[in-house]
Design an enzyme around this catalytic site. Structure first.
Site, PDB file in Angstrom:
ATOM      1  N   GLU A 173      31.317 -27.596   2.619  1.00 41.37           N
ATOM      2  CA  GLU A 173      32.605 -27.085   2.167  1.00 41.37           C
ATOM      3  C   GLU A 173      32.560 -25.678   1.591  1.00 41.37           C
ATOM      4  O   GLU A 173      33.585 -25.174   1.148  1.00 41.37           O
ATOM      5  CB  GLU A 173      33.194 -28.033   1.118  1.00 41.37           C
ATOM      6  CG  GLU A 173      33.143 -29.489   1.537  1.00 41.37           C
ATOM      7  CD  GLU A 173      34.413 -30.255   1.228  1.00 41.37           C
ATOM      8  OE1 GLU A 173      34.908 -30.114   0.104  1.00 41.37           O
ATOM      9  OE2 GLU A 173      34.901 -30.964   2.131  1.00 41.37           O
ATOM     10  N   GLU A 182      17.763 -31.068   1.577  1.00 42.88           N
ATOM     11  CA  GLU A 182      16.955 -30.003   2.176  1.00 42.88           C
ATOM     12  C   GLU A 182      15.641 -30.530   2.763  1.00 42.88           C
ATOM     13  O   GLU A 182      15.261 -30.161   3.878  1.00 42.88           O
ATOM     14  CB  GLU A 182      16.675 -28.914   1.129  1.00 42.88           C
ATOM     15  CG  GLU A 182      17.957 -28.248   0.631  1.00 42.88           C
ATOM     16  CD  GLU A 182      17.958 -27.942  -0.856  1.00 42.88           C
ATOM     17  OE1 GLU A 182      16.886 -28.074  -1.490  1.00 42.88           O
ATOM     18  OE2 GLU A 182      19.021 -27.589  -1.402  1.00 42.88           O
TER      19      GLU A 182
END
Lengths: 186, 186, 186, 186
Positions: free
Chosen positions: D93, D152
């Site tokens: 976003e 990640e």
């Protein structure tokens, strides 16, 4: 003759840069310099070649002892109230540049935009807009200085002028600057 | 008056850059231009502000349609025989710059060094050394153009002159260059 | 079946990473952690994918409040006595990595190397060498984890473990880390 | 005991990464792989640590012979119809990530988003969204894997799995990959 295009371009860029810089508002430069004494940390933003010009300025600010960050690099910090955010953008209208100005403004940072278009979108969010009158419809411009060449060359020199001024105001020396130079530059 | 340092510096940098560029060897520029037509891909290297000048050149080479890489960036490629490696280094003696030249030479690439020191270490490994006579012992230099300022400003303009020349030789246009401009620049 | 290579590779990388990390010397990790409390600023260096792993660590160190620099980025600083220089290098023998270690050592910085080769050149200049036993002659390795894949994945996790440890030792919180997160990330 | 936080974190990250990866949709991975065979050039985008994960993938794609660009680096190219744009964004976003997806979509590129939030803004502009279920409210998560650590680490391994798969499909070898490795990496 091929040879002449190189030398003609060199001359043209220098001539136009001189002209462009002579039209920069002295009052705006004074205001920008003042912000350096009233702000905490300095953040630079620019994309493409304008971004490289911004980074060159950032390196010298580090040499002058300013805590400086380049937005988008690995090591950066959250912009806070009282920081100075300087945005270099030829068009003054690319979305990331305008967005950076808007967010910085909302965070109560001092915002300076350096742009080639008066009344650009970015100006709405900037406390000071340094206008670089680099637009030029001459035929030679396309040949000798394509795309943003004049804007970028002008801002490069302008920012080095600000460095010289800060060096003087802060009573720093070239030697002190050198001592802050990276020793492990790759 | 603070104000004058800014304007005096702007004038000084432009005056000296003009002087420095006028002393660049026309023959060397011709040789460099020739290499652009004889080489495959172009690789740029530089550290610090010299690296930014090299990157600005790289961006324009991409706009001109050259397959170009900046050594040290994420996306690069192995240098091969016939590639052109251009190294910008003020001192011509920093270890990574000299090492880059040496390795490129050993790989049978064409090597150009752009440096502010004649007979620097890097020149030993370069096919062509473009010498930028930016050294200057004037007192004003330290005040108006600290550290490598004159070298960097001169090379910035010099490389844009080479771009204009290649633009002409290749019969490219500003419009074609714009079409190769990144659309998703951040 | 193509499909299986993806899933087999995922499994293989995780299995081997686990094995590799289990062999890391606890004593060396303790020594590295101690250096974080005894050093001033933190400098990271790495090339290619190892450099990306080093940068990921640098970002988290900033979140933890450490003054951190990535060697080779625009904004850096001169390494000084008492700084901590951490070098990530799979081979431990690339010239820039070894040179960085040597210069840092000569400047009296604390030097940590994280490397996949025991007794590599870089170890000579490091106060602590964290040895990552990622070498592996299995046939599957070439297929499922080519080149430095196992070294890089292992160091990525190892450095995140150090972050968790420092987070705990410094009595920091995730919320405090978030507040140091860049607000103007591009 | 300080020591345990390091080892506990290492274990925790690996355990959770395994869990997260096991939930990735096999069908989505198949679709992504297919796009690699149907697209022209590959463009990667990501900010912060997600950007580093994206760059690590880009380096291996170059080793596999793909023409690859990292959006935001010096050397890039205009995205065109038929190119593949891959965006790594934990939240899915952030404005630059969503904007990149939207522009790429408007240019008729194939768009893949890799994100930790289902139904995020970015998904609206993506042809395929690889959903990484890294969200986790466990207390230990904040302690052992703060901020986006699990996302990640998971994406890092996932992308290396795609590399292994492409290596196999393209009948490439580790040796060929090595030959495309940068020789002048700094």
């Amino acid at each position: 003759m091929e040879k002449n295009v190189f030398w003609d371009s060199i001359d043209y860029i220098q001539l136009k840069t001189k002209e462009i810089l002579s039209k920069v508002s002295d009052k705006d430069i004074e205001k920008v310099k003042k912000l350096f004494f009233e702000s905490n940390r300095i953040f630079l933003y620019g994309a493409g070649r304008s971004g490289l010009v911004a980074k060159a300025f950032a390196i010298r600010l580090v040499h002058l002892g300013y805590q400086t960050f380049v937005i988008g690099e690995t090591i950066t910090a959250p912009v806070q109230k009282g920081d100075l955010v300087i945005i270099v953008s030829g068009s003054g209208e690319t979305i990331p540049a305008v967005m950076t100005a808007e967010i910085a403004r909302n965070l109560d940072a001092n915002v300076v935009s350096i742009t080639g278009k008066r009344n650009s979108d970015i100006a709405k969010f900037a406390d000071i807009t340094v206008y670089i009158k680099a637009g030029c419809n001459e035929k030679e411009r396309k040949k000798y200085a394509p795309l943003g060449t004049l804007f970028e060359a002008s801002v490069w020199v302008l920012l080095d002028g600000i460095i010289a001024d800060l060096l003087d105001s802060k009573k720093e020396t070239e030697e002190a600057m050198r001592s802050r130079h990276a020793t492990l530059e790759q």
